[in-house]
Design an enzyme around this catalytic site. Structure first.
Site, PDB file in Angstrom:
ATOM      1  N   GLY A 124       0.841  -1.190   0.000  1.00 40.97           N
ATOM      2  CA  GLY A 124       0.000   0.000   0.000  1.00 40.97           C
ATOM      3  C   GLY A 124       0.871   1.233   0.000  1.00 40.97           C
ATOM      4  N   ALA A 125       0.559   2.173  -0.883  1.00 41.52           N
ATOM      5  CA  ALA A 125       1.444   3.321  -1.079  1.00 41.52           C
ATOM      6  C   ALA A 125       1.740   4.087   0.210  1.00 41.52           C
ATOM      7  CB  ALA A 125       0.852   4.248  -2.149  1.00 41.52           C
ATOM      8  N   ASP A 155      -0.746   4.274  -6.711  1.00 36.77           N
ATOM      9  CA  ASP A 155       0.649   4.067  -6.330  1.00 36.77           C
ATOM     10  C   ASP A 155       1.560   5.143  -6.896  1.00 36.77           C
ATOM     11  OD1 ASP A 155       1.018   1.198  -4.949  1.00 36.77           O
ATOM     12  OD2 ASP A 155      -0.627   1.116  -6.379  1.00 36.77           O
TER      13      ASP A 155
END
Length: 356
Positions: free
Chosen positions: A51-52, A242
């Protein structure tokens, strides 16, 4: 619940990173203790942490791990400084598509260069705390935008892909954070979550989070997203990101582009929800975004069970790029970029000051 956090030294236990091992979910909620940069890189590459926003925090905290115990002046121990920087370079390159990892590394490294190891740790903790505040701001801003885009409906049915909840951040998520806000405000009728190939991050992680928050939801296979949108009943699509290019092209989990095409055909708003740290104005457009290919194993096997003939190979891009003309708006912690009105992240600068 915090997906990732810094644990100070206690007694004989040195300071370290604690993170949830997302490869064990939904069956088991297991914490990992990260004591070294090599261990952190392994956790990132095998998607134990992903997860970014969470990767941004991991990158910053990884720098703090790399330089802990070093003197304030790098010249006092140049060999140790060089070794730490080599580890930091490897960490920065662990996931090439998601810009937040490199951003988190660069933020803490700049602090180390300016003030030494303690400054790097302070910067890492600020990245963590800023993420918590940013997710709250995105949830509020996204929920307010949906009220304008879908007026007159007290409850909404929304679609999402991959996992953009607390597991992708620190305490609350990006796109799933908006869905959580709708739920807590009594405005969520139902969430429709794509299972998300190849690692089923929607089925394993998003469904787990929706279940924990008590929200009504259904899972669909990724290839059912288009027909689900075409049949009607979906009020909006919410996805994370992202990397967001200067022109608004957006890289997200593989399958997002197809969902965006189907949403446009169905006339359904398609919102990208991500922190400002995911906006990369140095990347001009989607063509300049490097797309990570994760190899054959994740496609031909699942949980150790072979699902394809022996010797089969796979093309396995982890991400795709959604062109800006398919995106209704980009919601960050500081602003809404109205891409439907031809605004871009580059030509509508983020306002100065902290997220509100």
């Amino acid at each position: 619940m915090r997906t990732i956090d810094w644990v100070p030294a206690q007694g004989d236990s040195p300071e370290h990173i604690r993170l949830i091992d997302q490869t064990k979910l939904p069956e088991n909620l297991v914490d990992l203790r990260i004591d070294s940069v090599d261990t952190l890189i392994d956790a990132i590459r095998r998607l134990a942490v992903r997860g970014a926003p969470a990767l941004g925090v991991a990158g910053a905290m990884g720098v703090a791990l790399a330089v802990r115990g070093l003197p304030d002046d790098p010249a006092a121990d140049p060999a140790a400084d060089r070794a730490a920087r080599a580890e930091i370079d490897a960490l920065r390159a662990a996931r090439p598509t998601a810009v937040n990892l490199a951003w988190g590394v660069d933020t803490a490294l700049a602090a180390y260069d300016a003030g030494g190891p303690w400054a790097a740790l302070e910067a890492a903790l600020k990245v963590r705390d800023d993420d918590i505040a940013a997710c709250a701001a995105m949830a509020d801003r996204g929920a307010e935008l949906l009220a304008r885009l879908v007026p007159g409906k007290p409850e909404l049915t929304v679609m999402t892909i991959c996992n953009t909840g607390a597991l992708a951040a620190v305490e609350h998520g990006t796109a799933l954070g908006v869905i959580e806000k709708l739920h807590t405000d009594g405005r969520l009728a139902r969430a429709v979550a794509c299972e998300t190939r190849p690692l089923l991050q929607g089925a394993r992680l998003t469904a787990w989070e929706l279940d924990r928050m008590g929200a009504r939801y259904d899972l669909i296979v990724d290839s059912a997203a288009a027909i689900t949108l075409a049949r009607g009943g979906i009020d909006a699509v919410l996805v994370g990101a992202d990397r967001i290019a200067a022109n608004g092209d957006t890289a997200n989990k593989i399958g997002t582009f197809a969902v965006a095409l189907a949403a446009q055909r169905a006339g359904v708003p398609f919102l990208v929800v991500a922190p400002e740290s995911t906006v990369d104005v140095a990347t001009p457009d989607g063509d300049a975004i490097h797309i990570e290919d994760r190899g054959t194993a994740e496609v031909v096997d699942f949980h150790g069970v072979r699902t394809a003939p022996a010797g089969a190979t796979a093309v396995n891009p982890a991400f795709d790029v959604t062109p800006v003309d398919l995106i209704t708006a980009i919601v960050t912690d500081t602003r809404v970029v109205d891409t439907a009105a031809k605004e871009t992240p580059a030509d509508k600068p983020a306002p100065a000051g902290p997220a509100d």
